[in-house]
Design a protein around this motif. Structure first.
Motif, PDB file in Angstrom:
ATOM      1  N   GLN A  77       0.814  -1.217   0.000  1.00  0.00           N
ATOM      2  CA  GLN A  77       0.000   0.000   0.000  1.00  0.00           C
ATOM      3  C   GLN A  77       0.847   1.268   0.000  1.00  0.00           C
ATOM      4  N   SER A  78       2.052   1.182   0.510  1.00  0.00           N
ATOM      5  CA  SER A  78       2.904   2.374   0.577  1.00  0.00           C
ATOM      6  C   SER A  78       3.305   2.867  -0.811  1.00  0.00           C
ATOM      7  N   PHE A  79       3.199   1.987  -1.828  1.00  0.00           N
ATOM      8  CA  PHE A  79       3.542   2.372  -3.191  1.00  0.00           C
ATOM      9  C   PHE A  79       2.303   2.549  -4.061  1.00  0.00           C
ATOM     10  N   ASP A  80       1.159   2.700  -3.437  1.00  0.00           N
ATOM     11  CA  ASP A  80      -0.126   2.649  -4.128  1.00  0.00           C
ATOM     12  C   ASP A  80      -0.218   3.559  -5.339  1.00  0.00           C
ATOM     13  N   GLN A  81       0.237   4.784  -5.258  1.00  0.00           N
ATOM     14  CA  GLN A  81       0.086   5.728  -6.358  1.00  0.00           C
ATOM     15  C   GLN A  81       1.183   5.616  -7.417  1.00  0.00           C
ATOM     16  N   LEU A  82       2.289   4.989  -7.088  1.00  0.00           N
ATOM     17  CA  LEU A  82       3.398   4.917  -8.030  1.00  0.00           C
ATOM     18  C   LEU A  82       3.090   4.041  -9.247  1.00  0.00           C
ATOM     19  N   ASN A  83       2.323   2.996  -9.058  1.00  0.00           N
ATOM     20  CA  ASN A  83       2.120   2.003 -10.115  1.00  0.00           C
ATOM     21  C   ASN A  83       0.654   1.806 -10.477  1.00  0.00           C
ATOM     22  N   ASN A  84      -0.141   2.844 -10.281  1.00  0.00           N
ATOM     23  CA  ASN A  84      -1.582   2.697 -10.472  1.00  0.00           C
ATOM     24  C   ASN A  84      -2.020   2.634 -11.931  1.00  0.00           C
ATOM     25  N   ALA A  85      -1.115   2.767 -12.887  1.00  0.00           N
ATOM     26  CA  ALA A  85      -1.476   2.602 -14.302  1.00  0.00           C
ATOM     27  C   ALA A  85      -1.570   1.124 -14.680  1.00  0.00           C
ATOM     28  N   LEU A  86      -0.988   0.258 -13.878  1.00  0.00           N
ATOM     29  CA  LEU A  86      -1.060  -1.178 -14.153  1.00  0.00           C
ATOM     30  C   LEU A  86      -2.387  -1.724 -13.653  1.00  0.00           C
ATOM     31  N   VAL A  87      -3.168  -2.269 -14.553  1.00  0.00           N
ATOM     32  CA  VAL A  87      -4.509  -2.758 -14.216  1.00  0.00           C
ATOM     33  C   VAL A  87      -4.452  -4.109 -13.506  1.00  0.00           C
ATOM     34  N   ASP A  88      -3.562  -4.969 -13.972  1.00  0.00           N
ATOM     35  CA  ASP A  88      -3.453  -6.311 -13.397  1.00  0.00           C
ATOM     36  C   ASP A  88      -2.869  -6.236 -11.983  1.00  0.00           C
ATOM     37  N   PRO A  89      -3.558  -6.792 -10.993  1.00  0.00           N
ATOM     38  CA  PRO A  89      -3.054  -6.688  -9.616  1.00  0.00           C
ATOM     39  C   PRO A  89      -1.710  -7.377  -9.401  1.00  0.00           C
ATOM     40  N   ASP A  90      -1.453  -8.481 -10.112  1.00  0.00           N
ATOM     41  CA  ASP A  90      -0.162  -9.153  -9.974  1.00  0.00           C
ATOM     42  C   ASP A  90       0.974  -8.291 -10.526  1.00  0.00           C
ATOM     43  N   THR A 168       8.030   4.577 -16.526  1.00  0.00           N
ATOM     44  CA  THR A 168       8.581   5.916 -16.323  1.00  0.00           C
ATOM     45  C   THR A 168       9.772   5.860 -15.367  1.00  0.00           C
ATOM     46  N   PHE A 169      10.788   6.636 -15.682  1.00  0.00           N
ATOM     47  CA  PHE A 169      11.927   6.759 -14.780  1.00  0.00           C
ATOM     48  C   PHE A 169      11.546   7.727 -13.665  1.00  0.00           C
ATOM     49  N   HIS A 170      11.594   7.254 -12.434  1.00  0.00           N
ATOM     50  CA  HIS A 170      11.274   8.064 -11.269  1.00  0.00           C
ATOM     51  C   HIS A 170      12.580   8.672 -10.758  1.00  0.00           C
ATOM     52  N   HIS A 171      12.760   9.963 -11.008  1.00  0.00           N
ATOM     53  CA  HIS A 171      14.035  10.622 -10.699  1.00  0.00           C
ATOM     54  C   HIS A 171      14.351  10.633  -9.203  1.00  0.00           C
ATOM     55  N   GLU A 172      13.356  10.837  -8.397  1.00  0.00           N
ATOM     56  CA  GLU A 172      13.588  10.935  -6.949  1.00  0.00           C
ATOM     57  C   GLU A 172      14.137   9.642  -6.373  1.00  0.00           C
ATOM     58  N   ASN A 173      13.552   8.506  -6.777  1.00  0.00           N
ATOM     59  CA  ASN A 173      13.969   7.211  -6.229  1.00  0.00           C
ATOM     60  C   ASN A 173      14.899   6.440  -7.153  1.00  0.00           C
ATOM     61  N   GLN A 174      15.180   6.984  -8.342  1.00  0.00           N
ATOM     62  CA  GLN A 174      16.027   6.306  -9.322  1.00  0.00           C
ATOM     63  C   GLN A 174      15.521   4.898  -9.617  1.00  0.00           C
ATOM     64  N   THR A 175      14.230   4.792  -9.923  1.00  0.00           N
ATOM     65  CA  THR A 175      13.626   3.494 -10.184  1.00  0.00           C
ATOM     66  C   THR A 175      12.593   3.602 -11.297  1.00  0.00           C
ATOM     67  N   CYS A 176      11.979   2.493 -11.622  1.00  0.00           N
ATOM     68  CA  CYS A 176      10.968   2.420 -12.677  1.00  0.00           C
ATOM     69  C   CYS A 176       9.582   2.340 -12.037  1.00  0.00           C
ATOM     70  N   ILE A 177       8.689   3.218 -12.458  1.00  0.00           N
ATOM     71  CA  ILE A 177       7.318   3.217 -11.940  1.00  0.00           C
ATOM     72  C   ILE A 177       6.333   3.270 -13.105  1.00  0.00           C
ATOM     73  N   TYR A 178       5.054   3.073 -12.790  1.00  0.00           N
ATOM     74  CA  TYR A 178       3.986   3.051 -13.787  1.00  0.00           C
ATOM     75  C   TYR A 178       2.839   3.951 -13.322  1.00  0.00           C
ATOM     76  N   PRO A 179       3.043   5.257 -13.357  1.00  0.00           N
ATOM     77  CA  PRO A 179       2.000   6.170 -12.877  1.00  0.00           C
ATOM     78  C   PRO A 179       0.896   6.358 -13.924  1.00  0.00           C
ATOM     79  N   ASN A 180      -0.272   6.665 -13.444  1.00  0.00           N
ATOM     80  CA  ASN A 180      -1.391   6.941 -14.342  1.00  0.00           C
ATOM     81  C   ASN A 180      -1.381   8.390 -14.794  1.00  0.00           C
ATOM     82  N   ASP A 181      -0.623   9.234 -14.104  1.00  0.00           N
ATOM     83  CA  ASP A 181      -0.584  10.662 -14.397  1.00  0.00           C
ATOM     84  C   ASP A 181       0.787  11.035 -14.922  1.00  0.00           C
ATOM     85  N   PHE A 182       0.920  11.219 -16.233  1.00  0.00           N
ATOM     86  CA  PHE A 182       2.205  11.546 -16.835  1.00  0.00           C
ATOM     87  C   PHE A 182       2.691  12.941 -16.457  1.00  0.00           C
TER      88      PHE A 182
END
Length: 194
Positions: A77-90, A168-182
């Motif tokens: 849940q702590s990453f809930d908004q980072l990857n909310n563009a992915l529809v599949d829960p897995d 998307t490259f997340h600059h703050e955490n230097q990682t890959c995320i899938y946000p719904n808001d570009f």
């Protein structure tokens, strides 16, 4: 020199076909990324059997990283908004897992072991990389480490990995995320050319 990594799903292959696909691309290192490295339908791909096959053939090295790189993760849940563009829960759960230190450390370790004299393949069971966590892992390798990922398909043909549209490259955490808001992140378009 561009670094690259292959991926493969063992699918329903017999053991000879599987190894012939790897030999075709001069692959010597197999990294098993299955969370549960067992198959009742294809027992020759059980962890012990595939490891023994690699030893018997002596031209292949086997390592297991499914405990950290495998799928079937719990949602964080702590990453809930980072990857909310992915529809599949897995898929969303795996993308959450990619935010963890243990995941990032293992990937860095794998990459530091890459050499020009050998080729590495990430092995799972699913034939189609689009239906497997390998595609998310490939997004991470491409965006974060600038590694070209090549998927070996069922008949031995290959295709270059194509980034997920929301990767998307997340600059703050230097990682890959899938946000719904570009609007909230910056996408580095140069990596989409792999």
């Amino acid at each position: 020199m561009v670094q690259f990594i292959y991926t493969i799903g063992h699918s329903s292959h017999d053991i000879e076909t599987f190894f012939s696909h790897l030999k075709r691309y001069n692959i010597t290192d197999i990294t098993d990324i299955r969370r549960s490295p067992r198959s009742s339908r294809f027992p020759h791909f059980n962890r012990e059997q595939i490891e023994s096959e690699c030893l018997a053939r002596s031209s292949f090295n086997y390592s297991f990283y499914g405990d950290i790189l495998g799928a079937r993760r719990r949602r964080r849940q702590s990453f809930d908004q980072l990857n909310n563009a992915l529809v599949d829960p897995d898929a969303r759960s795996y993308a959450d897992h990619m935010q963890t230190i243990e995941f990032q450390q293992i990937i860095s370790q794998l990459i530091s072991n890459l050499s020009s004299s050998s080729a590495l393949v990430l092995m799972c069971s699913e034939n189609n990389p689009e239906f497997c966590h390998r595609s998310l892992l490939a997004d991470y390798l491409t965006l974060i480490h600038r590694i070209q990922v090549i998927h070996i398909l069922f008949h031995g043909e290959t295709c270059n990995h194509q980034l997920h549209v929301h990767a998307t490259f997340h600059h703050e955490n230097q990682t890959c995320i899938y946000p719904n808001d570009f609007k909230t992140t910056t996408i580095d378009e140069s990596v989409r050319s792999f």
